[in-house]
Scaffold this motif. Structure first.
Motif, PDB file in Angstrom:
ATOM      1  N   ARG A  83      77.369  55.709  32.305  1.00  0.00           N
ATOM      2  CA  ARG A  83      78.582  56.529  32.223  1.00  0.00           C
ATOM      3  C   ARG A  83      79.672  55.821  31.438  1.00  0.00           C
ATOM      4  N   LEU A  84      79.906  54.546  31.788  1.00  0.00           N
ATOM      5  CA  LEU A  84      80.975  53.801  31.147  1.00  0.00           C
ATOM      6  C   LEU A  84      80.680  53.554  29.671  1.00  0.00           C
ATOM      7  N   ALA A  85      79.402  53.337  29.343  1.00  0.00           N
ATOM      8  CA  ALA A  85      79.036  53.042  27.963  1.00  0.00           C
ATOM      9  C   ALA A  85      79.119  54.267  27.072  1.00  0.00           C
ATOM     10  N   THR A  86      78.691  55.421  27.577  1.00  0.00           N
ATOM     11  CA  THR A  86      78.620  56.620  26.740  1.00  0.00           C
ATOM     12  C   THR A  86      79.676  57.658  27.073  1.00  0.00           C
ATOM     13  N   ARG A  87      80.236  57.594  28.282  1.00  0.00           N
ATOM     14  CA  ARG A  87      81.171  58.588  28.844  1.00  0.00           C
ATOM     15  C   ARG A  87      80.461  59.889  29.215  1.00  0.00           C
ATOM     16  N   ALA A  88      79.161  59.955  29.071  1.00  0.00           N
ATOM     17  CA  ALA A  88      78.410  61.127  29.519  1.00  0.00           C
ATOM     18  C   ALA A  88      78.457  61.209  31.038  1.00  0.00           C
ATOM     19  N   GLY A  89      78.832  62.358  31.569  1.00  0.00           N
ATOM     20  CA  GLY A  89      78.910  62.541  33.008  1.00  0.00           C
ATOM     21  C   GLY A  89      80.222  62.116  33.627  1.00  0.00           C
ATOM     22  N   LEU A  90      81.213  61.719  32.820  1.00  0.00           N
ATOM     23  CA  LEU A  90      82.508  61.303  33.367  1.00  0.00           C
ATOM     24  C   LEU A  90      83.543  62.416  33.346  1.00  0.00           C
ATOM     25  N   GLY A  91      83.173  63.577  32.853  1.00  0.00           N
ATOM     26  CA  GLY A  91      84.117  64.685  32.737  1.00  0.00           C
ATOM     27  C   GLY A  91      84.287  65.463  34.023  1.00  0.00           C
ATOM     28  N   ALA A  92      84.875  66.643  33.884  1.00  0.00           N
ATOM     29  CA  ALA A  92      85.211  67.456  35.054  1.00  0.00           C
ATOM     30  C   ALA A  92      83.996  67.863  35.868  1.00  0.00           C
ATOM     31  N   CYS A  93      82.857  68.091  35.216  1.00  0.00           N
ATOM     32  CA  CYS A  93      81.667  68.552  35.955  1.00  0.00           C
ATOM     33  C   CYS A  93      80.917  67.399  36.597  1.00  0.00           C
ATOM     34  N   GLN A  94      81.293  66.147  36.263  1.00  0.00           N
ATOM     35  CA  GLN A  94      80.674  64.960  36.861  1.00  0.00           C
ATOM     36  C   GLN A  94      79.158  64.925  36.688  1.00  0.00           C
ATOM     37  N   GLY A  95      78.690  65.329  35.512  1.00  0.00           N
ATOM     38  CA  GLY A  95      77.270  65.256  35.209  1.00  0.00           C
ATOM     39  C   GLY A  95      76.445  66.416  35.709  1.00  0.00           C
ATOM     40  N   ARG A  96      77.065  67.401  36.347  1.00  0.00           N
ATOM     41  CA  ARG A  96      76.281  68.525  36.872  1.00  0.00           C
ATOM     42  C   ARG A  96      75.719  69.397  35.761  1.00  0.00           C
ATOM     43  N   THR A  97      76.413  69.458  34.623  1.00  0.00           N
ATOM     44  CA  THR A  97      75.940  70.266  33.511  1.00  0.00           C
ATOM     45  C   THR A  97      75.044  69.480  32.573  1.00  0.00           C
ATOM     46  N   CYS A  98      75.426  68.258  32.253  1.00  0.00           N
ATOM     47  CA  CYS A  98      74.702  67.495  31.228  1.00  0.00           C
ATOM     48  C   CYS A  98      73.710  66.491  31.793  1.00  0.00           C
TER      49      CYS A  98
END
Length: 263
Positions: free
Chosen positions: A211-226
């Motif tokens: 998460r910290l390296a790519t920022r994937a999953g750090l948004g509002a959905c918290q990884g539920r979508t991506c």
């Protein structure tokens, strides 16, 4: 009731087919929209034949001009409550249950599409089994014959249909600039740069590190979508959607809540 519901489903299917025929709307099997073109708005799409694993077949591309696209691929369940309860999750991202609909967590039963996509009738049958057993009943009880029979029938139907299944070849559709995590605008290129083949200086072996390296999953959905898409790209489970919250809540929304008067 189940028979009436199936009859209504059949009637709706007939209405859909009649509408397609009346408006001469083509319905094509074994093809997919593999590209959407346009700068500020949709201008066209590339439609391409795909194989059984959803890999695009080269040489079958054709361009269709359009100004809107409705696109959907399969189904994935919301697992937050089950994960928070400590239930085991299968590799296919469903809650693992036994024949009693019991999960790996004592006293927790699961029914419906969190355990597998099989439709409303299967969910009702599973719910009847789960509720009966949770209340102290046994599967060999005479009252369970109907729900168990319905569950077997619907599960067999779902296995034959398998329309929800997302095949692994879909990743071959993507370009480097394809956005995978919409909340943080993380592209495929960025995800692959920080996978095991990429930057070794960053610990991407854990969910937090990735998460910290790519920022994937750090948004509002918290990884539920991506989350599942990212895991497909890197080829290993990361648990990006395993945050122990049922839904996201802004601090401002909490601050705006009125304070309850003392009892």
């Amino acid at each position: 009731m189940a028979a009436r519901r199936r009859r209504r489903q059949g009637e709706r299917t007939g209405e859909y087919l009649a509408s397609l025929a009346r408006h001469r709307t083509p319905y094509r099997f074994g093809q997919a929209v593999t590209r959407i073109h346009g700068d500020r708005a949709v201008e066209a799409v590339t439609v391409q034949r795909i194989d059984r694993d959803w890999r695009p077949i080269q040489g079958t591309e054709r361009t269709v001009e359009c100004d809107a696209v409705a696109l959907g691929h399969g189904f994935t369940p919301r697992l937050e409550a089950a994960i928070q309860a400590g239930c085991a999750i299968s590799a296919a991202r469903f809650v693992t249950v036994d024949e009693r609909q019991a999960t790996s967590t004592d006293g927790v039963f699961a029914a419906g599409e969190v355990t597998g996509i099989a439709g409303a009738d299967a969910a009702l049958a599973e719910g009847a089994v789960a509720g009966f057993v949770a209340a102290g009943g046994a599967l060999d009880d005479e009252r369970m014959r109907g729900p168990l029979r319905a569950r077997r029938r619907m599960h067999a139907f779902a296995e034959r249909l398998a329309t929800h299944e997302i095949r692994p070849g879909w990743t071959a559709w993507l370009d480097d600039d394809t956005i995978v995590c919409r909340c943080e605008s993380v592209t495929r290129a960025r995800i692959e740069a920080f996978s095991e083949r990429g930057v070794a200086a960053v610990d991407t072996s854990s969910s937090r590190g990735f998460r910290l390296a790519t920022r994937a999953g750090l948004g509002a959905c918290q990884g539920r979508t991506c989350g599942r898409s990212v895991e497909d790209l890197v080829g290993r489970p990361l648990g990006l959607d395993r945050r122990p919250v049922l839904s996201s809540l802004r601090i401002g929304e909490l601050a705006a809540c009125e304070t309850s008067p003392p009892m």
